[in-house]
Every structure is written in C-alpha cells, then in structure tokens.
Write an enzyme that holds these catalytic residues in place. Structure first.
Site, PDB file in Angstrom:
ATOM      1  N   SER A   1       0.913  -1.278  -0.083  1.00 56.94           N
ATOM      2  CA  SER A   1       0.161  -0.065   0.037  1.00 56.94           C
ATOM      3  C   SER A   1       0.879   1.179  -0.094  1.00 56.94           C
ATOM      4  CB  SER A   1      -0.798  -0.094   1.277  1.00 56.94           C
ATOM      5  OG  SER A   1      -1.565   1.323   1.502  1.00 56.94           O
TER       6      SER A   1
ATOM      7  N   HIS B   1      -1.331  -1.122  -4.210  1.00 60.01           N
ATOM      8  CA  HIS B   1      -2.712  -0.803  -3.653  1.00 60.01           C
ATOM      9  C   HIS B   1      -2.722   0.825  -3.223  1.00 60.01           C
ATOM     10  CE1 HIS B   1      -6.049  -1.873  -0.962  1.00 60.01           C
ATOM     11  NE2 HIS B   1      -5.517  -0.884  -0.070  1.00 60.01           N
TER      12      HIS B   1
ATOM     13  N   ASP C   1      -4.835   3.714  -1.555  1.00 60.47           N
ATOM     14  CA  ASP C   1      -6.009   4.272  -0.619  1.00 60.47           C
ATOM     15  C   ASP C   1      -6.728   5.353  -0.991  1.00 60.47           C
ATOM     16  OD1 ASP C   1      -6.185   1.910   1.083  1.00 60.47           O
ATOM     17  OD2 ASP C   1      -3.968   2.226   1.425  1.00 60.47           O
TER      18      ASP C   1
ATOM     19  N   MET D   1      -9.069   8.254   0.325  1.00 56.77           N
ATOM     20  CA  MET D   1      -9.752   8.832   1.568  1.00 56.77           C
ATOM     21  C   MET D   1     -10.222  10.020   1.495  1.00 56.77           C
ATOM     22  SD  MET D   1      -7.103   7.393   4.547  1.00 56.77           S
ATOM     23  CE  MET D   1      -6.610   5.790   4.442  1.00 56.77           C
TER      24      MET D   1
ATOM     25  N   HIS E   1      -8.565   1.161  -3.676  1.00 57.13           N
ATOM     26  CA  HIS E   1      -9.325   1.120  -2.517  1.00 57.13           C
ATOM     27  C   HIS E   1     -10.196   2.479  -2.261  1.00 57.13           C
ATOM     28  CE1 HIS E   1      -9.443   0.117   2.188  1.00 57.13           C
ATOM     29  NE2 HIS E   1     -10.768   0.180   1.607  1.00 57.13           N
TER      30      HIS E   1
ATOM     31  N   MET F   1     -12.256   4.677  -0.065  1.00 57.84           N
ATOM     32  CA  MET F   1     -12.765   4.959   1.255  1.00 57.84           C
ATOM     33  C   MET F   1     -13.478   6.292   1.002  1.00 57.84           C
ATOM     34  SD  MET F   1      -9.655   3.682   3.466  1.00 57.84           S
ATOM     35  CE  MET F   1      -8.664   3.379   2.174  1.00 57.84           C
TER      36      MET F   1
ATOM     37  N   MET G   1     -11.436  -5.494   5.746  1.00 62.25           N
ATOM     38  CA  MET G   1     -10.748  -4.804   6.589  1.00 62.25           C
ATOM     39  C   MET G   1     -10.441  -5.459   7.715  1.00 62.25           C
ATOM     40  SD  MET G   1     -10.275  -2.247   4.627  1.00 62.25           S
ATOM     41  CE  MET G   1      -9.139  -1.589   5.883  1.00 62.25           C
TER      42      MET G   1
ATOM     43  N   ASP H   1      -6.903  -6.583   4.278  1.00 69.30           N
ATOM     44  CA  ASP H   1      -6.278  -5.018   4.351  1.00 69.30           C
ATOM     45  C   ASP H   1      -6.026  -4.560   5.820  1.00 69.30           C
ATOM     46  OD1 ASP H   1      -5.012  -2.679   3.689  1.00 69.30           O
ATOM     47  OD2 ASP H   1      -6.943  -1.926   2.638  1.00 69.30           O
TER      48      ASP H   1
HETATM   49  C1  DX5 Z   1      -6.169   1.676   5.778  1.00 65.21           C
HETATM   50  C2  DX5 Z   1      -5.800   1.326   4.509  1.00 65.21           C
HETATM   51  C3  DX5 Z   1      -4.747   0.197   4.613  1.00 65.21           C
HETATM   52  C4  DX5 Z   1      -3.342   0.706   4.861  1.00 65.21           C
HETATM   53  C5  DX5 Z   1      -2.662  -0.701   5.411  1.00 65.21           C
HETATM   54  O1  DX5 Z   1      -7.418   2.640   5.574  1.00 65.21           O
HETATM   55  O2  DX5 Z   1      -6.875   0.667   3.694  1.00 65.21           O
HETATM   56  O3  DX5 Z   1      -4.507  -0.022   2.832  1.00 65.21           O
HETATM   57  O4  DX5 Z   1      -2.567   1.218   3.908  1.00 65.21           O
HETATM   58  O5  DX5 Z   1      -1.632  -0.153   6.219  1.00 65.21           O
HETATM   59  P1  DX5 Z   1      -0.949  -1.091   7.289  1.00 65.21           P
HETATM   60  O6  DX5 Z   1      -0.361  -2.452   6.479  1.00 65.21           O
HETATM   61  O7  DX5 Z   1       0.125  -0.243   7.665  1.00 65.21           O
HETATM   62  O8  DX5 Z   1      -1.824  -1.600   8.243  1.00 65.21           O
HETATM   63 ZN    ZN Z   2      -6.552   0.006   1.755  1.00 63.13          ZN
END
Ligand code: DX5
Ligand code: ZN
Length: 216
Positions: free
Chosen positions: A8, A33, A35, A37, A66, A68, A137, A175
């Site tokens: 990620s 990956h 993320d 947000m 991903h 969010m 998650m 994840d």
């Molecule tokens: C959290 C993200 C993850 C995050 C995971 O909201 O969706 O993808 O980057 O990070 P680690 O592997 O550090 O838990």
């Molecule tokens: Zn993620």
C-alpha cells in the site's frame, strides 16, 4: 493459485513517490494498492486524482484501488480512466451496490467489495456471485500502521465458506495490520491476496520484505 501481495502506497515516502514506485516495479509485488480517503467516510484524507495519474505513469504493476469515500459511484468512470485494474468500493458506502458492481465490470475493471470490521460476511449472500474480489478490513479504515483485528481470521474462513457455497469465483483480499505472522495465518484461513503498508515501507529492506510475504 499463488497468493498475491499488494503493497500500500499510503506508507510510502510522499516526497519520493517515484523512487518507491520503482521499488515496487522491481519487486515481486503483484499489485500496487492505492488508498483513496475523503475525510467523510473515514476520518482522514490521503491523496487524489493528480497523484494517481502521476503514479500510474511510472507504475508497471496493476493498480488495486481502494475507495474509502462516500458516493463512490460518482467516480467509477474517472478511476477507470486513471487506469485502475481492481476497483474496491465499500459495502457501507453503496446504497445500490449491485449497480455499482455492474458499472465497474462494464468498464472492464475487476469489481471488489470491501467490508469494515463490524460488517458480517452474511451481507454478501446475494452479491458474492457478482464480484471478482471481496476485501476484508482487518483494521478500521483510515490509517496505516494499526493493530490487526484478530476476528479477521475466523471471518476469512466464514467468507471462504460463503464463496464456495454460492459458487462464486471471488478472491479474498485482506487489508490492515498484515505482517509475516498475521499474513501466514490469513493465508491458512483462505486469503488469496494481502495488502501491506507500514510493514513493507517501514522495513529496512522493503523489496526483501515483499519477497518474504510472497513466499509465506
Ligand atoms: C487503511 C488502508 C490500508 C493501509 C494498511 O485504511 O486501507 O490499505 O494502508 O496499512 P498497514 O498495512 O500499515 O496496516
Ligand atoms: Zn486499503
């Protein structure tokens, strides 16, 4: 199928993204990956379209996006244009999940549905056959570096049972909080793909860490 590893970018060095993307390109990682947000669906803001466009220019691995964000339908077409290979939407953010999934697939992307830690796998009963991927998650979404939620191990088993029972071809991605120890147990429980952020980018040798995750 050999399991997939998706580092990620959230834990990468944002002032040196090109260097980290090149590290991923030269590693055994299967996907990158990303993320996304919005500060509404989750209590944090990460990065958006211009960053993805720049990263996409240099990244040779398929992009595992991903979302969010609330109302993800508004942006499905745009993420397709940005080169997403997998597009993950949250179950909790989609009022008309079937429609969202069909739109993602119609554009030629792999459709993923993601569940928050509190959401039971049983909500997927009627949709699991339509999706290419289910992501669980194993932390509350919004931040990297959080502690793995132990219930995810049993939840992975229950999800795998549901997938088999409904004759779905969906793969299972996990994840949050993935390291060698949690990763190994998740794979034993039936996971097909592991996301790892802080464990990869916080390591002394990220490339080797990816290889070791790949060899679990
Ligand atoms: C959290 C993200 C993850 C995050 C995971 O909201 O969706 O993808 O980057 O990070 P680690 O592997 O550090 O838990
Ligand atoms: Zn993620």
């Amino acid at each position: 199928m050999a399991h997939l590893i998706a580092p990620s970018l959230l834990s990468a060095d944002f002032a040196n993204l090109r260097k980290d993307v090149e590290m991923i390109n030269n590693s055994e990682a299967d996907w990158l990956h990303l993320d996304i947000m919005d500060g509404v669906f989750v209590p944090n803001i990460s990065f958006g379209m211009p960053v993805i466009a720049s990263v996409g220019k240099y990244c040779t691995k398929p992009l595992d996006v991903h979302l969010m964000i609330v109302e993800p339908d508004k942006f499905i077409d745009e993420f397709h244009k940005l080169g997403a290979h997998v597009l993950n939407v949250h179950y909790e953010a989609c009022t008309h999940l079937h429609r969202s999934i069909q739109r993602i697939k119609a554009l030629g992307m792999k459709a993923g549905v993601t569940l928050n830690p509190h959401t039971p796998v049983s909500v997927l009963e009627e949709i699991v056959v339509d999706v290419d991927l289910v992501m669980l998650m194993s932390v509350n979404p919004g931040f990297g570096g959080q502690k793995f939620i132990e219930n995810t191990i049993d939840k992975t088993r229950r999800l795998k049972e549901l997938i088999l029972r409904r004759n779905s071809k969906a793969i299972v991605e996990i994840d949050g909080g993935v390291n060698y120890e949690t990763g190994k147990r998740l794979l034993e429980a039936g996971a097909d793909a592991l996301v790892a952020g802080s464990f990869v980018f916080g390591a002394e040798n990220p490339t080797e860490t990816i290889s070791k995750l790949k060899a679990l």
